[in-house]
Write a protein that holds these residues in place. Structure first.
Motif, short mmCIF file in Angstrom:
data_model
loop_
_atom_site.label_atom_id
_atom_site.label_comp_id
_atom_site.label_asym_id
_atom_site.label_seq_id
_atom_site.Cartn_x
_atom_site.Cartn_y
_atom_site.Cartn_z
N UNK A 163 0.90 -1.28 -0.01
CA UNK A 163 -0.02 0.07 -0.04
C UNK A 163 0.92 1.36 0.03
N UNK A 168 -4.24 -12.83 4.27
CA UNK A 168 -5.47 -13.34 3.58
C UNK A 168 -6.36 -13.67 4.64
N UNK A 176 -8.48 -10.93 9.02
CA UNK A 176 -9.86 -10.45 9.18
C UNK A 176 -10.93 -11.49 9.57
N UNK A 177 -11.00 -12.44 8.82
CA UNK A 177 -11.93 -13.43 9.13
C UNK A 177 -11.86 -14.25 10.37
N UNK A 179 -3.75 -2.60 -3.82
CA UNK A 179 -3.61 -3.43 -2.41
C UNK A 179 -4.54 -2.78 -1.38
N UNK A 180 -4.76 -1.55 -1.19
CA UNK A 180 -5.58 -0.83 -0.31
C UNK A 180 -7.11 -1.59 -0.41
N UNK A 235 -7.47 -5.09 0.60
CA UNK A 235 -7.56 -5.20 2.01
C UNK A 235 -8.95 -5.02 2.69
N UNK A 237 -10.97 -7.65 1.71
CA UNK A 237 -10.59 -8.74 2.78
C UNK A 237 -11.31 -8.67 4.09
N UNK A 238 -11.59 -7.47 4.47
CA UNK A 238 -12.33 -7.36 5.81
C UNK A 238 -13.66 -7.91 5.69
N UNK A 249 -12.34 -13.20 3.49
CA UNK A 249 -10.98 -13.62 3.69
C UNK A 249 -10.54 -14.16 2.22
N UNK A 250 -9.23 -13.70 1.77
CA UNK A 250 -8.74 -14.13 0.65
C UNK A 250 -8.92 -13.34 -0.62
N UNK A 267 -8.11 -10.34 -0.78
CA UNK A 267 -6.99 -9.32 -0.99
C UNK A 267 -5.99 -9.83 -2.17
N UNK A 268 -5.54 -11.09 -1.91
CA UNK A 268 -4.72 -11.78 -2.98
C UNK A 268 -5.47 -11.87 -4.39
N UNK A 295 -5.35 -8.29 -5.95
CA UNK A 295 -3.96 -7.96 -6.27
C UNK A 295 -3.63 -8.94 -7.57
N UNK A 316 -6.58 -2.00 10.89
CA UNK A 316 -6.72 -0.51 10.24
C UNK A 316 -8.01 -0.51 9.70
#
Lengths: 344, 396
Positions: free
Chosen positions: A94, A329, A332-333, B81-82, B85, B88-89, B92-93, B95-96, B99, B353
């Motif tokens: 980021x 990854x 969070x969960x 990336x942001x 993220x 992802x909140x 899950x998964x 984010x990748x 990206x 975050x």
């Protein structure tokens, strides 16, 4: 009256301007406690003396909140921070950390490959595992499974707050081999299994935030066992506290130095990174705080007794290398489930 | 003479200015927290094409895939990336997924089939649900997560069991707040009474003790309780020495430790207002009551106590509201089941975050406190409680 006000206003503005314009000290954020004390002796102080500069220290408790705020407001108040791998990678992606120009790093070839990161220089190998107070525990625990044996060892147990490390340790205690941990954790059943194992000691759990806490709790007998970082325990042992770290199925991970993006002292901070890569400096640090070095030439500079305390060699033969990628990854969960589990 | 009005105006402006600044400084952060709790600009502004697509139809079709890819291509790497993220909140998964897809966006055929061929997860409707919900400028996902209320498929709302975690923590926060308030009042009332009515020596000793602890940092006082209450602590040692117990008691890392330490930390906030109010009650009234034939207990209950209630209300209210925001003391003396809402707010800011969730939880606490204050004020008006002391005083 008005003239006085004007004078006051002008001098106030001048004061602030002077503060903003004047170059500030090199600001270094670390994890506090004896970890940071050892860094001060091995790195900060000799570096500052050599360069003829001043430095200021501050404490960091993990996460990216501070660095993100600095990037968003443009007021970058830290020049160096030692972060965990997952935070390093998220922050790097980021744009919160300066990218490292690895061609300009003279000691690059001496570093282990996991230390070489796009925005950070791995500096400290950390072991996480079971620790206990040998004076009061009676029979010493022999494996992670004993952490969950409340019949033989009744009493409170401590672990780091949040799911990281704890799920892995619970699964290893449940009989999962280190090399299969993240395969298991990638399935919902694997996560269920970890929580089921933790359920068996839930009423006895106490969570710590800072690495210094479990050491105090063990020494004061507030907990019978704890998951802890290896060097905090060894350092306490050298101070005469009857603590032991169990080198069975430890988890090892790497803390890295990173430079918050647009730090006004980034050239100096970059010089510090090179300084911290030096084998002799790392040996000095590991002698005081037995975390592992990332320079492969460091162990040769240490006495065999000191080297035997490090998360390296046979100490981590049954160990697990912590997966930053998994937690980036899934944090969070799983954290949400963790919070839910804790409050239920 | 002519200058007078303008000087007056200037004086008024100067006098009002600090108040205005004060109010602005108080309100601005509140407004920004309110904004943060629903603001989704970080996502919506980065998906202009997809946002436009979904405003026309909710369909996940080839234009949607093309819009997603063009938005990802237009983004800077760090923005992807942001964005990843933030997704992802919710799941899950992601984010990748975001990206990786963004990095290869040039190579991917801009159709749903092309995306699915690149990564089979793009064939999962749950992924697209998250994307669709989050490209709008306003989001309710933090509120939904904080309250556990989720919109159902049929348009209704439901709370899944276990999802109401933050409501349970809120309830716990209020319970601890009430326990601490009751204890501070029970302990504080006699002390305040001693200061207000006792001899000057008693006054000096009690007041000194209260003020000394008031001036000591919260952290120091909390740590002192850890030392006192821990397994090999002073209290356990004393009890074992007295042969009252054989094994040390668990006095810390549980509700007992939390409430004891918080009560001690907050005691001065209950005592000082009570002293102030009690000092205004004329001793002559009690003498008059006694001379008219009331016993000491009746005099206290009918003459003194009703008049001191105002101090109890102010002290108790202050303690309760301060207790709701406590963070350090429960973190150091409580167990996992004693952490209050502030702990989770800090956790979201620091580790996750996730400022949206932190804002919503702060708002939740604020709304509850304001709600309580308003209810209290309404009840007082309805029952005339603020005049409660008057008939008693007349009777005296």
């Amino acid at each position: 009256m008005v003239r006085h006000l004007k004078l006051a206003a002008v001098s106030a503005v001048a004061l602030f301007a002077a503060q903003a314009a004047g170059a500030r000290d090199l600001v270094i954020a670390g994890w506090g406690g004896n970890y940071q004390d050892a860094q001060r002796d091995a790195y900060f102080q000799p570096f500052a003396t050599e360069k003829g500069i001043k430095f200021t220290e501050t404490t960091y408790l993990g996460g990216l909140a501070e660095v993100k705020t600095m990037a968003d407001t443009g007021d970058v108040t830290w020049d160096l921070v030692i972060v965990e791998g997952a935070d390093l990678q998220v922050g790097c992606d980021e744009g919160l950390f300066e990218e490292i120009d690895w061609d300009a790093v003279p000691l690059k070839d001496q570093l282990v490959k996991d230390a070489i990161q796009p925005c950070g220089v791995g500096n400290v190998v950390i072991g996480t595992g079971l620790a206990y107070n040998k004076d009061t525990i009676g029979e010493a625990p022999a494996n992670l499974g004993d952490f969950f044996n409340t019949e033989k060892w009744p009493g409170k147990r401590a672990m780091r707050t949040g799911p990281k490390f704890n799920l892995e340790l619970a699964l290893m205690a449940d009989g999962v081999k280190p090399e299969e941990i993240y395969t298991v954790m990638n399935t919902p059943e694997g996560i269920d299994r970890a929580f089921a194992k933790l359920d068996t000691i839930k009423k006895d759990l106490q969570f710590w935030d800072a690495g210094a806490q479990p050491v105090e709790w063990l020494a004061a007998n507030n907990v019978v066992m704890t998951f802890s970082y290896n060097a905090r325990i060894t350092a306490a042992k050298r101070e005469g506290k009857p603590l032991e770290f169990l080198w069975v199925n430890p988890i090892y991970s790497i803390d890295a130095w990173a430079i918050p993006a647009n730090s006004p002292n980034k050239e100096l901070a970059f010089e510090f990174l090179n300084y911290a890569n030096d084998a002799a400096r790392q040996a000095e640090f590991s002698k005081k705080m037995p975390y592992g070095p990332t320079n492969i030439e460091t162990p040769a500079l240490m006495s065999p007794e000191d080297a035997a305390e490090l998360p390296a060699g046979k100490n981590i033969e049954t160990g697990l290398f912590f997966s930053d990628a998994f937690w980036i990854d899934h944090n969070d969960a799983i954290s949400e489930r963790w919070n839910n589990w804790v409050t239920q | 003479m002519q200058k007078a009005p303008s000087t007056l105006l200037a004086a008024i402006t100067l006098l009002v200015l600090p108040v205005a600044v004060y109010i602005a400084l108080y309100l601005l952060p509140l407004i920004s927290i309110g904004g943060l709790s629903v603001d989704n600009g970080a996502l919506s502004t980065r998906f202009p094409a997809l946002s436009a697509h979904f405003s026309d139809s909710a369909e996940v079709d080839d234009p949607a895939a093309a819009a997603l890819l063009s938005d990802l291509q237009a983004m800077a790497k760090k923005d992807r990336a942001e964005v990843g993220r933030m997704f992802n909140q919710e799941l899950g998964g992601m984010r990748s997924l975001i990206i990786d897809t963004g990095n290869e966006a040039d190579e991917i055929v801009p159709t749903v089939a092309g995306l699915t061929a690149f990564d089979p997860r793009w064939g999962d409707p749950a992924i697209w649900d998250v994307v669709r919900r989050n490209v709008e400028p306003i989001t309710w996902r933090h509120f939904q997560k904080a309250t556990g209320v989720k919109p159902g498929a049929d348009g209704g709302y439901s709370i899944a069991p276990g999802d109401d975690i933050y409501l349970r923590i809120l309830l716990r926060t209020f319970v601890i707040g009430l326990q601490v308030t009751l204890l501070t009042l029970l302990i504080g009332y006699p002390l305040a009474y001693a200061v207000a009515t006792g001899s000057s020596r008693v006054q000096a000793i009690v007041l000194m003790a209260v003020l000394l602890s008031f001036w000591t940092s919260i952290l120091v006082r909390t740590t002192a309780w850890v030392v006192l209450l821990q397994t090999n602590g002073l209290l356990n040692g004393f009890l074992i020495w007295l042969n009252l117990i054989t094994e040390p008691l668990q006095l810390i890392f549980n509700r007992f430790g939390t409430v004891v330490a918080m009560t001690h930390v907050l005691l001065p906030f209950a005592i000082l207002p009570m002293i102030n109010v009690m000092r205004t009650i004329p001793p002559a009234q009690a003498q008059a009551s006694r001379s008219l034939g009331a016993g000491p207990i009746e005099t206290f209950l009918r003459v003194y106590f009703p008049q001191s209630l105002r101090g109890v209300a102010v002290g108790g209210g202050t303690v309760f509201i301060l207790a709701l925001g406590f963070y350090v003391t429960p973190a150091l003396t409580g167990g996992p089941g004693d952490q209050m809402l502030s702990y989770y707010i800090a956790d979201f800011v620091r580790k996750g975050l996730n400022w949206g969730m932190a804002s919503v939880l702060s708002l939740l606490l604020l709304v509850c406190v304001v709600g309580l204050l308003v209810t209290g004020a309404l009840l007082r008006r309805a029952f005339g409680w603020n005049k409660a002391a008057k008939p008693e005083a007349e009777a005296a």
